[in-house]
Design a protein around this motif. Structure first.
Motif, PDB file in Angstrom:
ATOM      1  N   LYS A 112     -18.336 -50.032  -6.740  1.00 40.24           N
ATOM      2  CA  LYS A 112     -18.378 -48.899  -5.826  1.00 40.24           C
ATOM      3  C   LYS A 112     -19.741 -48.823  -5.130  1.00 40.24           C
ATOM      4  CE  LYS A 112     -15.335 -45.969  -8.646  1.00 40.24           C
ATOM      5  NZ  LYS A 112     -15.262 -44.677  -9.364  1.00 40.24           N
ATOM      6  N   LYS A 113     -19.721 -48.474  -3.864  1.00 39.30           N
ATOM      7  CA  LYS A 113     -20.949 -48.325  -3.120  1.00 39.30           C
ATOM      8  C   LYS A 113     -21.708 -47.069  -3.560  1.00 39.30           C
ATOM      9  CE  LYS A 113     -21.330 -51.885  -0.568  1.00 39.30           C
ATOM     10  NZ  LYS A 113     -22.501 -52.773  -0.798  1.00 39.30           N
ATOM     11  N   ALA A 114     -23.026 -47.188  -3.606  1.00 47.19           N
ATOM     12  CA  ALA A 114     -23.858 -46.071  -4.051  1.00 47.19           C
ATOM     13  C   ALA A 114     -23.877 -44.949  -3.025  1.00 47.19           C
ATOM     14  CB  ALA A 114     -25.279 -46.550  -4.316  1.00 47.19           C
ATOM     15  N   GLU A 115     -23.981 -43.731  -3.529  1.00 48.10           N
ATOM     16  CA  GLU A 115     -24.176 -42.556  -2.671  1.00 48.10           C
ATOM     17  C   GLU A 115     -25.610 -42.597  -2.161  1.00 48.10           C
ATOM     18  OE1 GLU A 115     -22.889 -38.803  -1.064  1.00 48.10           O
ATOM     19  OE2 GLU A 115     -21.745 -40.200  -2.292  1.00 48.10           O
ATOM     20  N   GLU A 116     -25.769 -42.632  -0.850  1.00 48.12           N
ATOM     21  CA  GLU A 116     -27.107 -42.746  -0.285  1.00 48.12           C
ATOM     22  C   GLU A 116     -27.763 -41.373  -0.147  1.00 48.12           C
ATOM     23  OE1 GLU A 116     -28.735 -45.359   0.064  1.00 48.12           O
ATOM     24  OE2 GLU A 116     -27.222 -46.950   0.048  1.00 48.12           O
ATOM     25  N   VAL A 117     -28.994 -41.284  -0.621  1.00 48.24           N
ATOM     26  CA  VAL A 117     -29.785 -40.062  -0.501  1.00 48.24           C
ATOM     27  C   VAL A 117     -31.037 -40.420   0.296  1.00 48.24           C
ATOM     28  CG1 VAL A 117     -30.999 -38.227  -1.727  1.00 48.24           C
ATOM     29  CG2 VAL A 117     -28.923 -39.234  -2.716  1.00 48.24           C
ATOM     30  N   SER A 118     -31.329 -39.672   1.321  1.00 47.80           N
ATOM     31  CA  SER A 118     -32.466 -39.995   2.187  1.00 47.80           C
ATOM     32  C   SER A 118     -33.790 -39.868   1.436  1.00 47.80           C
ATOM     33  CB  SER A 118     -32.479 -39.067   3.405  1.00 47.80           C
ATOM     34  OG  SER A 118     -32.799 -37.739   3.015  1.00 47.80           O
ATOM     35  N   ASP A 119     -34.788 -40.600   1.918  1.00 47.70           N
ATOM     36  CA  ASP A 119     -36.129 -40.517   1.324  1.00 47.70           C
ATOM     37  C   ASP A 119     -36.663 -39.088   1.368  1.00 47.70           C
ATOM     38  OD1 ASP A 119     -36.127 -43.209   0.799  1.00 47.70           O
ATOM     39  OD2 ASP A 119     -37.203 -43.751   2.632  1.00 47.70           O
ATOM     40  N   LYS A 120     -36.335 -38.386   2.452  1.00 49.68           N
ATOM     41  CA  LYS A 120     -36.797 -37.004   2.604  1.00 49.68           C
ATOM     42  C   LYS A 120     -36.210 -36.110   1.520  1.00 49.68           C
ATOM     43  CE  LYS A 120     -37.002 -33.136   5.851  1.00 49.68           C
ATOM     44  NZ  LYS A 120     -36.584 -32.616   7.189  1.00 49.68           N
ATOM     45  N   GLN A 121     -34.893 -36.288   1.241  1.00 48.56           N
ATOM     46  CA  GLN A 121     -34.245 -35.499   0.194  1.00 48.56           C
ATOM     47  C   GLN A 121     -34.840 -35.798  -1.177  1.00 48.56           C
ATOM     48  OE1 GLN A 121     -30.066 -36.563   1.676  1.00 48.56           O
ATOM     49  NE2 GLN A 121     -29.694 -34.634   0.606  1.00 48.56           N
ATOM     50  N   CYS A 122     -35.064 -37.085  -1.447  1.00 49.00           N
ATOM     51  CA  CYS A 122     -35.656 -37.468  -2.736  1.00 49.00           C
ATOM     52  C   CYS A 122     -37.046 -36.879  -2.881  1.00 49.00           C
ATOM     53  CB  CYS A 122     -35.725 -38.996  -2.847  1.00 49.00           C
ATOM     54  SG  CYS A 122     -34.145 -39.796  -3.171  1.00 49.00           S
ATOM     55  N   GLN A 123     -37.825 -36.958  -1.813  1.00 47.74           N
ATOM     56  CA  GLN A 123     -39.186 -36.440  -1.860  1.00 47.74           C
ATOM     57  C   GLN A 123     -39.193 -34.935  -2.097  1.00 47.74           C
ATOM     58  OE1 GLN A 123     -41.727 -38.297  -1.931  1.00 47.74           O
ATOM     59  NE2 GLN A 123     -43.442 -36.902  -1.649  1.00 47.74           N
ATOM     60  N   GLU A 124     -38.324 -34.225  -1.412  1.00 51.74           N
ATOM     61  CA  GLU A 124     -38.259 -32.767  -1.573  1.00 51.74           C
ATOM     62  C   GLU A 124     -37.793 -32.380  -2.967  1.00 51.74           C
ATOM     63  OE1 GLU A 124     -35.655 -31.548   1.520  1.00 51.74           O
ATOM     64  OE2 GLU A 124     -37.211 -31.550   3.087  1.00 51.74           O
ATOM     65  N   HIS A 125     -36.888 -33.188  -3.536  1.00 50.50           N
ATOM     66  CA  HIS A 125     -36.332 -32.859  -4.850  1.00 50.50           C
ATOM     67  C   HIS A 125     -37.307 -33.157  -5.981  1.00 50.50           C
ATOM     68  CE1 HIS A 125     -33.048 -32.128  -7.707  1.00 50.50           C
ATOM     69  NE2 HIS A 125     -33.517 -33.148  -8.391  1.00 50.50           N
ATOM     70  N   PHE A 126     -37.992 -34.297  -5.892  1.00 53.96           N
ATOM     71  CA  PHE A 126     -38.843 -34.735  -7.008  1.00 53.96           C
ATOM     72  C   PHE A 126     -40.318 -34.360  -6.846  1.00 53.96           C
ATOM     73  CE2 PHE A 126     -35.261 -37.748  -7.264  1.00 53.96           C
ATOM     74  CZ  PHE A 126     -34.899 -37.548  -8.591  1.00 53.96           C
ATOM     75  N   ALA A 127     -40.794 -34.244  -5.609  1.00 50.18           N
ATOM     76  CA  ALA A 127     -42.231 -34.050  -5.400  1.00 50.18           C
ATOM     77  C   ALA A 127     -42.710 -32.649  -5.726  1.00 50.18           C
ATOM     78  CB  ALA A 127     -42.598 -34.387  -3.950  1.00 50.18           C
ATOM     79  N   GLU A 128     -41.845 -31.634  -5.610  1.00 46.26           N
ATOM     80  CA  GLU A 128     -42.286 -30.260  -5.835  1.00 46.26           C
ATOM     81  C   GLU A 128     -42.519 -29.961  -7.310  1.00 46.26           C
ATOM     82  OE1 GLU A 128     -39.983 -27.207  -4.119  1.00 46.26           O
ATOM     83  OE2 GLU A 128     -40.133 -27.963  -2.074  1.00 46.26           O
TER      84      GLU A 128
END
Length: 325
Positions: free
Chosen positions: A216-232
């Motif tokens: 199955k193809k991976a669900e793509e999450v944008s770099d911006k979303q990852c940064q907002e989710h993990f960086a805070e």
């Protein structure tokens, strides 16, 4: 691969393995027998490479044991300072890899660097002897799982994993879409979209007990979303920040803390008395509590009240352990 890159590769394959079969050259370099024959002739005639075929060993080797140090290959030149930096880089990578995940893949680089510095006054082996990297908190990881994770990241496919949570002491089966690998505090973590939780999660690689690559193809999450989710959040814990930590360090501890990176969005300042005030947002506090406690009496939690209570309770419980004697 260019012609010159291929010639370098032939030389370093022999240098690393001492004897290499014709089939290995053709397979790894993805070339025809005719191309290999031409490359071999070029190395022998133009580069004075004493490469001979050993019938007993069944492969090609250098006739003289130190021949690889005398071959001057065009197209790759380093000053002694640049070559020394290469040695430092390779040694640091090897030393940080306490779990043995990338060690086998670094070995060819080691052989290349040794070849580059072969005639230098600065010996690569001598430099490595005088550099020591001490890893304090690294954990053992599975090479097999690491390879599966790497394949999933490159192919952009999902992974089916069995994950062990140390905090809850339980195993769960999950389907995840890997986004990126993080090397944090001498351990590997995988940021991924968890299809069971329908949200982004961070998984400790040493907690992945089993990993199977899915079609199955991976669900793509944008770099911006990852940064907002993990960086805070603070440390490896993810999620949108909900609280703001305010810490006050004594002048003595401030000498170290003022130069440390605790959070990507931290704000620090000295007051008139020489105390260092540090503020940042966070979500979960397990790592933060540990980092505060290691400073002992050198730090005071100003806020929030919930974090201050956590620290007071931890210190109280620690004192109770010693009051029994």
């Amino acid at each position: 691969m260019s012609d010159m890159e291929r010639l370098h590769r032939i030389k370093y394959m022999i240098q690393q393995r001492k004897c290499v079969s014709r089939e290995d050259f053709l397979s790894e370099l993805e070339i025809s027998p005719a191309t290999f024959k031409r490359d071999l002739e070029y190395l022998r005639s133009r580069m004075q490479a004493s490469i001979v075929y050993d019938r007993f060993m069944g492969g090609y080797k250098f006739e003289n044991s130190d021949a690889e140090e005398r071959i001057e290959m065009p197209g790759l030149w380093f000053s002694e300072k640049e070559a020394t930096a290469l040695v430092l880089m390779q040694h640091l990578l090897s030393s940080l890899d306490q779990g043995g995940l990338i060690g086998p893949h670094i070995e060819p680089l080691t052989a290349i660097i040794d070849g580059i510095l072969g005639q230098s006054e600065t010996s690569a082996k001598e430099l490595r002897k005088r550099i020591k990297v001490i890893g304090m908190g690294s954990r053992k990881n599975s090479i097999e799982n690491f390879s599966e994770i790497g394949a999933a990241l490159l192919k952009r496919n999902r992974l089916e994993i069995t994950y062990y949570s140390k905090g809850k002491d339980e195993n769960t089966d999950r389907e995840i879409s890997p986004q990126r690998l993080i090397y944090y505090r001498e351990n590997w973590y995988l940021d991924a979209y968890c299809h069971m939780r329908n949200d982004l999660r961070s998984f400790a690689v040493d907690g992945i007990r089993k990993a199977t690559l899915s079609n199955k193809k991976a669900e793509e999450v944008s770099d911006k979303q990852c940064q907002e989710h993990f960086a805070e959040s603070y440390g490896i814990f993810s999620g949108k920040a909900t609280q703001r930590a305010k810490l006050r360090f004594t002048p003595e501890h401030a000498r170290w803390v003022s130069g440390e990176h605790w959070h990507g969005q931290q704000v620090g300042s000295f007051d008139k008395e020489g105390f260092f005030n540090l503020e940042f947002d966070y979500n979960q506090d397990p790592e933060l509590v540990m980092d505060i406690l290691k400073h002992g009496s050198g730090v005071e939690v100003i806020g929030p009240a919930s974090l201050k209570k956590r620290i007071k309770d931890e210190l109280k419980n620690a004192m109770e352990n010693y009051s029994k004697d």
